[in-house]
Write an enzyme that holds these catalytic residues in place. Structure first.
Site, short mmCIF file in Angstrom:
data_model
loop_
_atom_site.label_atom_id
_atom_site.label_comp_id
_atom_site.label_asym_id
_atom_site.label_seq_id
_atom_site.Cartn_x
_atom_site.Cartn_y
_atom_site.Cartn_z
N ASP A 94 -25.77 -9.24 11.25
CA ASP A 94 -25.44 -8.40 12.40
C ASP A 94 -24.06 -7.75 12.23
O ASP A 94 -23.14 -8.39 11.74
CB ASP A 94 -25.37 -9.23 13.69
CG ASP A 94 -26.70 -9.83 14.10
OD1 ASP A 94 -27.49 -10.19 13.22
OD2 ASP A 94 -26.92 -9.96 15.32
N ASP A 104 -29.75 -6.54 10.05
CA ASP A 104 -30.09 -7.04 11.39
C ASP A 104 -29.46 -6.09 12.40
O ASP A 104 -29.15 -4.96 12.05
CB ASP A 104 -29.62 -8.50 11.57
CG ASP A 104 -30.43 -9.24 12.63
OD1 ASP A 104 -30.87 -8.59 13.60
OD2 ASP A 104 -30.61 -10.46 12.51
N ASP A 105 -29.23 -6.55 13.64
CA ASP A 105 -28.72 -5.64 14.66
C ASP A 105 -27.41 -4.99 14.21
O ASP A 105 -26.54 -5.66 13.64
CB ASP A 105 -28.47 -6.39 15.97
CG ASP A 105 -29.75 -6.93 16.59
OD1 ASP A 105 -30.72 -6.16 16.67
OD2 ASP A 105 -29.78 -8.11 16.98
N HIS A 109 -31.48 -3.40 12.38
CA HIS A 109 -32.47 -3.54 13.45
C HIS A 109 -32.12 -2.72 14.68
O HIS A 109 -32.70 -2.91 15.73
CB HIS A 109 -32.64 -5.02 13.83
CG HIS A 109 -33.25 -5.85 12.75
ND1 HIS A 109 -33.46 -7.19 12.88
CD2 HIS A 109 -33.69 -5.53 11.51
CE1 HIS A 109 -34.00 -7.68 11.77
NE2 HIS A 109 -34.14 -6.69 10.92
N ARG A 132 -33.20 -0.95 21.44
CA ARG A 132 -33.94 -2.17 21.74
C ARG A 132 -33.28 -2.99 22.85
O ARG A 132 -32.07 -3.21 22.85
CB ARG A 132 -34.01 -3.04 20.48
CG ARG A 132 -34.87 -4.28 20.67
CD ARG A 132 -34.89 -5.12 19.41
NE ARG A 132 -36.06 -6.00 19.40
CZ ARG A 132 -36.24 -6.97 18.50
NH1 ARG A 132 -35.36 -7.19 17.55
NH2 ARG A 132 -37.31 -7.74 18.55
N LYS A 160 -34.14 -6.82 24.41
CA LYS A 160 -35.03 -7.99 24.35
C LYS A 160 -34.51 -9.06 25.31
O LYS A 160 -33.35 -9.45 25.26
CB LYS A 160 -35.15 -8.53 22.92
CG LYS A 160 -33.84 -8.59 22.14
CD LYS A 160 -34.02 -9.03 20.68
CE LYS A 160 -32.74 -8.86 19.89
NZ LYS A 160 -32.77 -9.29 18.51
#
Ligand SMILES: *[C@@H]1O[C@H](CO)[C@@H](O)[C@H](O)[C@H]1NC(C)=O
Ligand SMILES: *[C@@H]1O[C@H](CO)[C@@H](O)[C@H](O)[C@H]1NC(C)=O
Ligand SMILES: *[C@@H]1O[C@H](CO)[C@@H](O)[C@H](O)[C@H]1NC(C)=O
Ligand SMILES: *[C@@H]1O[C@H](CO)[C@@H](O)[C@H](O)[C@H]1NC(C)=O
Ligand SMILES: *[C@@H]1O[C@H](CO)[C@@H](O)[C@H](O)[C@H]1NC(C)=O
Ligand SMILES: *[C@@H]1O[C@H](CO)[C@@H](O)[C@H](O)[C@H]1NC(C)=O
Ligand SMILES: *[C@@H]1O[C@H](CO)[C@@H](O)[C@H](O)[C@H]1NC(C)=O
Length: 360
Positions: free
Chosen positions: A179, A200-201, A222, A255, A257
Site C-alpha cells: 500500500d 495494492d491500494d 488497487h 473503491r 469497501k
C-alpha cells in the site's frame, strides 16, 4: 561502544557551542540509538545521512516541537522477519523531508514472496507517522517497501506532499500488499502530489475525518480506496475529498469497501475529476460485503452523502465498469460518470434512489 557515544555527544556539544543562541544542526551518518536520542533532545535540525538501520530495529524519532528532520543519501534497513515498523516518527510542528538525492530503500525484495500479509515471510510495515500534530511530510521517496509503505495514524493536521513510492520491482519479484499511504484514526490530513507504483491500494483511508487527496498518480495497484471500514477500534470516515487524480493499470479505480457485519459509517465522501486508464477488474466498486462473507452486503457501515463528479476512463474488456453492492446507503449523487470498456456485467444492489447511477 563507550567512546563512540562520547564522540557523538562531543559533536553535538560542539555544534551547540558554535551557535549558542540557536539550537544545533546535527548530522548522523552512522546508526546509533544514543546519538539519535541525543539529537532528538538537542537539535532543531536533524539530518540522517545514508544510515543503515540494523535488522529488527525501528528507527524511532520522537521529535521535539518544531524539529526539522531531513533524510539524505540512501537509507537502508536490515532483513528480519517481523511486523516493524522500520521507521516511526512522532512530533508537533515538525517537518520531515528528503534531500534531492535521498532514497529510503526498504529493499522489500528480501521479504517478497508473493504472499504479502497472507503468509510466507513476516513483512514489516515501513513508515508509521504516529501522533503527528500540525506537521508536514514532504519530498519523500520510498523504494520497494516490504509491506505497506506509509501509515498516518492518530494524527491531527498533516500535510503529506510530493511523496513518491516506487515498488515497480515488486511486479515481477513478488511484491504484494505494498500500500502507498494508509490513513487511520486521524483528522485534517492533506495528501498532495502522491505518486505510487505498487501492488495494492494507492491510498486506503481506514478511518479518519477531514481528509483531502489531490493531484495523485496511482499505477499498478488497487486504486484510491476508502476502507476497509469496520471491525477496528474506530470506524468512522467523514468528509473526504479525493480530486484531480489518475489511476492507471490498476485492479480497481474508485473503491469503497465496508466490512460484512461490522458497524461504523462512511459519510460525505467525494471523488471529483478522476481519470481511470486500463483498469483490470472494476472501474468503480462500492461494496458492503468485504471479508470472509463476501456475497451478502450488510448495512452497519452505511455509506451516506457519497458524490462522484467527473469520473471517467476505461476498464479492460475482461473487467466491470461499475459495481455497487451495498445496504443502507443514502444520499448519493453521481454526475459526469463515464467509465467504459468493461464487458463483464455484475448485477448491482442497494443503490439509493435518484442518485443518477446505472450499472453497466
Ligand atoms: C512509535 O512512536 C511512538 C511515539 O514515540 C511510541 O509510543 C511507539 O511505541 C513507537 N512504536 C514502536 C513500534 O516503536
Ligand atoms: C490542518 O492541518 C494543517 C497542517 O498542519 C494546518 O496548517 C491547518 O491549520 C489545520 N487546519 C485545521 C482546521 O485544523
Ligand atoms: C520537492 O518535490 C517537488 C516536486 O517533485 C520539487 O519540485 C521540489 O523541488 C522538491 N523540493 C526539494 C527541496 O527537493
Ligand atoms: C464534506 O466534505 C467536504 C470535503 O472534505 C467539506 O469541505 C465539507 O464541508 C463537508 N460537508 C459537511 C456538510 O460537513
Ligand atoms: C475532469 O477531470 C479531469 C482530471 O481528471 C480534468 O482534466 C477535466 O478537465 C475534468 N473535466 C471537467 C469537465 O471538469
Ligand atoms: C442503517 O444505518 C443506521 C445508521 O445510519 C443504523 O442505525 C441501522 O442499524 C442500519 N441498518 C441496517 C439494516 O444495518
Ligand atoms: C448533484 O450534483 C450536481 C453536480 O454537482 C448538482 O448540480 C445537483 O444539485 C446535485 N443533486 C443533489 C440532489 O444534491
Amino acid at each position: 561502544m563507550r567512546s563512540f557515544i562520547v564522540t557523538g555527544s562531543l559533536l553535538l556539544g560542539l555544534l551547540t557551542a558554535v551557535h549558542p543562541s540557536l539550537a544545533a544542526t546535527c548530522t548522523i551518518s552512522t546508526y546509533n540509538v544514543n546519538d539519535i536520542k541525543d539529537a532528538e533532545k538537542d537539535c532543531k535540525e536533524i539530518t540522517l545521512n545514508g544510515i543503515s538501520v540494523p535488522a529488527g530495529e525501528t528507527l524511532n524519532l520522537n521529535l521535539n516541537q518544531g524539529t526539522k528532520l531531513t533524510f539524505q543519501g540512501t537509507l537502508t534497513w536490515g532483513f528480519y522477519e517481523w511486523d516493524g515498523p522500520l521507521l516511526n516518527i512522532s512530533g508537533t510542528d515538525v517537518e520531515i523531508s528528503g534531500a534531492m538525492d535521498h532514497v529510503l530503500d526498504v529493499r522489500g525484495n528480501l521479504w517478497w514472496d508473493g504472499k504479502g500479509g497472507n503468509g510466507g515471510k513476516i513483512k514489516p510495515i515501513f513508515f508509521v507517522a504516529h501522533g503527528l500534530r500540525n506537521s508536514v511530510i514532504r519530498n519523500i521517496t520510498v523504494k520497494n517497501p516490504s509491506n505497506h509503505a506509509i501509515w498516518i495514524e492518530n494524527s491531527d493536521g498533516v500535510i503529506a506532499r510530493d511523496i513518491y513510492v516506487d515498488s515497480r520491482a515488486g511486479d515481477t519479484l513478488g511484491g504484494h500488499n505494498t500500500d502507498g499511504i494508509n490513513v487511520w484514526t486521524s483528522n485534517n490530513v492533506t495528501i498532495l502530489r502522491l505518486t505510487v507504483y505498487n501492488q495494492d491500494d494507492c491510498v486506503a483511508i481506514k478511518s479518519g475525518t477531514n481528509i483531502v487527496i489531490k493531484d495523485s498518480y496511482c499505477s499498478g495497484g488497487h486504486g484510491l480506496s476508502i476502507g476497509s471500514v469496520g471491525g477496528r477500534d474506530y470506524n468512522i470516515v467523514e468528509n473526504v475529498l479525493i480530486t484531480n487524480s489518475q489511476i492507471l493499470n490498476s485492479d480497481n479505480g474508485v473503491r469503497i469497501k465496508t466490512v460484512y457485519g461490522a458497524t461504523g459509517s462512511v459519510t460525505n465522501v467525494t471523488y471529483e475529476d478522476i481519470t481511470l486508464k486500463e483498469i483490470n477488474n472494476y472501474g468503480i466498486i462500492i461494496h458492503g460485503d468485504y471479508g470472509s462473507h463476501a456475497g451478502v452486503p450488510t448495512g452497519g457501515v452505511p455509506i451516506k452523502e457519497f458524490t462522484l463528479k467527473n469520473v471517467t476512463g476505461n476498464v479492460k474488456e475482461s473487467g466491470v465498469n461499475i459495481y455497487v453492492f451495498v445496504k443502507n446507503a443514502t444520499d448519493w449523487n453521481w454526475t459526469e460518470v463515464e467509465v467504459t470498456g468493461g464487458k463483464k456485467i455484475k448485477e448491482c444492489d442497494g443503490i439509493p434512489e435518484d442518485s443518477g447511477i446505472t450499472c453497466y
